[in-house]
Design an enzyme around this catalytic site. Sequence first.
Site, short mmCIF file in Angstrom:
data_model
loop_
_atom_site.label_atom_id
_atom_site.label_comp_id
_atom_site.label_asym_id
_atom_site.label_seq_id
_atom_site.Cartn_x
_atom_site.Cartn_y
_atom_site.Cartn_z
N HIS A 30 13.92 -13.19 -11.32
CA HIS A 30 14.80 -13.02 -12.48
C HIS A 30 13.98 -12.68 -13.74
CE1 HIS A 30 18.50 -14.03 -14.87
NE2 HIS A 30 17.59 -14.33 -15.79
N GLU A 31 13.00 -13.51 -14.02
CA GLU A 31 12.23 -13.30 -15.25
C GLU A 31 11.41 -12.01 -15.18
OE1 GLU A 31 13.03 -15.00 -17.80
OE2 GLU A 31 14.15 -16.53 -16.67
#
Length: 499
Positions: free
Chosen positions: A264-265
């Site tokens: 995600h990051e």
Amino acid sequence: MDRFKDLLERLHTASDLERASAVLGWDQMTYMPAAGNAARGEQLATLAALWHREFTDPATGDLLQALEDDYQGRPQDDPQRALVRVTRRAYDKQTKLPQDLVAEMQRASAAAYEAWVAAREERRFALFAPAFRRLMQLSRESAEAIGYEQEPYDVLVDADEPGLTAERAAQLLEALKDGILPLVRQIAERTGRIDRSMLHQDYPYEAQWQAGIDAVTAFGFDFARGRQDVSIHPFTTSFGVDDVRITTNIDVQGFPGGFYSTLHEAGHGMYEQGLPAEWARTPLGQAISGGVHESQSRMWENLVGRSRAFWEYFLPTAKRYFPSQLAGVDVDAIYRAVNYSAPSLIRVDADEVTYNLHIAVRFEIERALLAGSLEPEDVPEAWSEKMRTYLGIVPPDDLSGALQDIHWTGGFGSFIGYSVGNVVSAQLWQGASRDLGDLDEMIRAGAFSPLLGWLRTNVHAVGSTHSTDEMLRRATGSPLTAQPYIDYIQKKYRAIYGL
Ligand code: ZN
């Protein structure tokens, strides 16, 4: 005198102050000893004040005015004209709010945070309600100061999602509810069909760290221009296109949490690494909106990272890191396990199917609060009612209900960005598939650069030259619309759950 150069110099100075704050903020969340908190707070407050003074200098307002006249005949997407437009937007927001109101908001927010922490201990929203009411009143005042056409909530929605109104956001959520609610009911009856026990056992820290790094390196996160560290809540921050920081948080008792937060990051991080370097240190070199930012993290976490094609590619690597944990696990089994869906109480743990329903709960409550049709004291009741209607479950107490998110200690309007992100990710996937062909085939072969290249050209390099709608129109042919996301969810989860 070259007015444009003058404006650029001012923006560069302001941006440098902002990035210096980001470095201090990153350190605070990663390596700073807890005792450093008070001094760090002072430093950040000083930098924020310097930034505000620099950015809102009346001379900047005069320059903007003059440049708006100079550029009148140019096309809307002329970069210099676009820079003046996005700077004007930010400048007006900063200058229209009286400084004492800004200071009052900061105090109210700090008080709300303390009340929230205390209320969570007692699991009672009532203890938070007075501070929450104060924050709501001040939010309304700031909306009045900035000005709106339809309702005060418009201003708060527009702050994170430029160009989006409360009404249009509500329509987006209505479409998502219509398209997904029946599916949620059907899946809820079949949750027992999926075994995910292999994901929840001992997974060594170091192997988890490396597996995440391998995956996002293959995606195209550039570790020569970024790094990953550890924080309690994973986040991404950028000190410039060539220095982007992501964090993760690894739980040794399970695989999916840390791994998917890394994916995600990294999605956020690749967006930051792809922003236009020629407009670095200016508002034009920034992301379009929080929602578009979220579309990039969701793209890599879910549309790529939770696809069957990804696991066909990655399972052999995962098995090298976790030979005993994944012994006998095939692609189908892990694909189903990482896509387990069930109604749950906590938003941050929600799956792709149910996530937007959590957003609808918060958005509808916020909108009613700002409109004055709901009182803060009545939030828990409204919360339970909506949870029952949308997800079929009710929180046993306020800790797993209206007190779960920290967002309401800072103001309103930011939740809708999560749904915008989900919706935009599916639209972009559709656009990329049209231009590039079968994305799954590429992913299965570990070829991620066509997709990243497409995102670089169509989203990242745009900076904030275009609005969300205009970027989407150019990249996919349509403005913001929920249908591609609904289609994606329907197709994927009907197959997984045999519906
Ligand atoms: Zn995110």
